[in-house]
Design an enzyme around this catalytic site. Structure first.
Site, PDB file in Angstrom:
ATOM      1  N   SER A   1      -0.352  -2.475  -4.658  1.00 21.42           N
ATOM      2  CA  SER A   1      -1.135  -2.143  -3.504  1.00 21.42           C
ATOM      3  C   SER A   1      -0.294  -1.274  -2.501  1.00 21.42           C
ATOM      4  O   SER A   1      -0.828  -0.951  -1.561  1.00 21.42           O
ATOM      5  CB  SER A   1      -1.690  -3.486  -2.884  1.00 21.42           C
ATOM      6  OG  SER A   1      -0.492  -4.364  -2.635  1.00 21.42           O
TER       7      SER A   1
ATOM      8  N   HIS B   1       2.308  -5.934   2.636  1.00 20.24           N
ATOM      9  CA  HIS B   1       1.573  -5.064   3.154  1.00 20.24           C
ATOM     10  C   HIS B   1       2.190  -4.308   4.447  1.00 20.24           C
ATOM     11  O   HIS B   1       2.985  -5.193   5.104  1.00 20.24           O
ATOM     12  CB  HIS B   1       0.144  -5.493   3.319  1.00 20.24           C
ATOM     13  CG  HIS B   1      -0.630  -5.487   1.875  1.00 20.24           C
ATOM     14  ND1 HIS B   1      -1.893  -5.969   1.833  1.00 20.24           N
ATOM     15  CD2 HIS B   1      -0.498  -5.034   0.701  1.00 20.24           C
ATOM     16  CE1 HIS B   1      -2.207  -5.745   0.576  1.00 20.24           C
ATOM     17  NE2 HIS B   1      -1.265  -5.317  -0.164  1.00 20.24           N
TER      18      HIS B   1
ATOM     19  N   ASP C   1      -6.709  -6.075   5.276  1.00 19.11           N
ATOM     20  CA  ASP C   1      -6.527  -7.064   4.542  1.00 19.11           C
ATOM     21  C   ASP C   1      -7.498  -8.445   5.220  1.00 19.11           C
ATOM     22  O   ASP C   1      -7.465  -9.401   4.497  1.00 19.11           O
ATOM     23  CB  ASP C   1      -5.219  -7.688   4.491  1.00 19.11           C
ATOM     24  CG  ASP C   1      -4.117  -6.696   3.771  1.00 19.11           C
ATOM     25  OD1 ASP C   1      -4.902  -5.913   3.048  1.00 19.11           O
ATOM     26  OD2 ASP C   1      -3.038  -6.789   4.202  1.00 19.11           O
TER      27      ASP C   1
END
Length: 204
Positions: free
Chosen positions: A76, A115, A147
């Site tokens: 990701s 992230h 998210d």
């Protein structure tokens, strides 16, 4: 059978022979050891484990991070980080900023997420209005959406106390060993067992 096949067969048999010889030698050393030597070897193994724990605890204290080293488990964050990369974290006292890459763990979940912070919301105090904390919105660089679908139900932000740390460095792909051991627990047990066996059976 051609010569090429013979060479291939012989070469593939070498690691197997070397491994069996090493195991046989190790078992022989263990049988010949007296109790004092075996106890000394066990102390050496304990010191190795204790030293590793001390290094880990020291890193936790220095970085102020619950886990100062983590492994990327998904794609990701590509192309910045790839699956199997090892990340080094530092929590520190500095407030988080938009654009930083952080590692956080949602309350009630076991697996941390790596992230980027895309928005920071300051939580004001009830009295003088000074900020008492931060709420963060995160997103993977390789994801189309933020998210919020990954957070707990009705959770719109990541609280700053859920952040393990921000990334300060990385080593590419070296964490694949950890991923393989997690995906195949038997490999982990065999590897740890063999390491302990060879430490115990090595005669100086």
């Amino acid at each position: 059978m051609c010569i090429r096949d013979r060479v291939s067969t012989q070469s593939t048999g070498i690691p197997r022979i070397v491994t069996m010889d090493a195991l046989t030698l190790g078992l022989g050393n263990l049988r010949r050891m007296d109790k004092r030597v075996l106890f000394s070897q066990m102390l050496n193994l304990s010191m190795i484990v204790f030293s590793a724990l001390m290094i880990w605890k020291s890193l936790m204290w220095f970085t102020e991070a619950e886990s100062p080293v983590v492994v990327v488990l998904s794609g990701s964050m590509e192309p910045l980080f790839f699956r199997g990369d090892i990340l080094f974290l530092n929590r520190g006292k500095e407030p988080f900023r938009t654009g930083e890459v952080c590692v956080f763990k949602i309350t009630g979940r076991d697996i941390p997420i790596v992230h980027r912070i895309i928005k920071v919301h300051e939580r004001p105090a009830l009295g003088d209005g000074s900020p008492i904390g931060q709420d963060l919105l995160t997103k993977g660089d390789n994801n189309n959406l933020d998210d919020r679908s990954l957070y707990n139900e009705d959770q719109l932000w990541v609280a700053d106390h859920e952040v393990i740390g921000r990334t300060v460095g990385y080593l590419p792909y070296l964490g694949m060993v950890t991923i393989i051991m997690n995906d195949y627990p038997m490999v982990k047990y065999i590897t740890v067992g063999l390491m302990g066996f060879f430490v115990l059976s090595t005669v100086e």
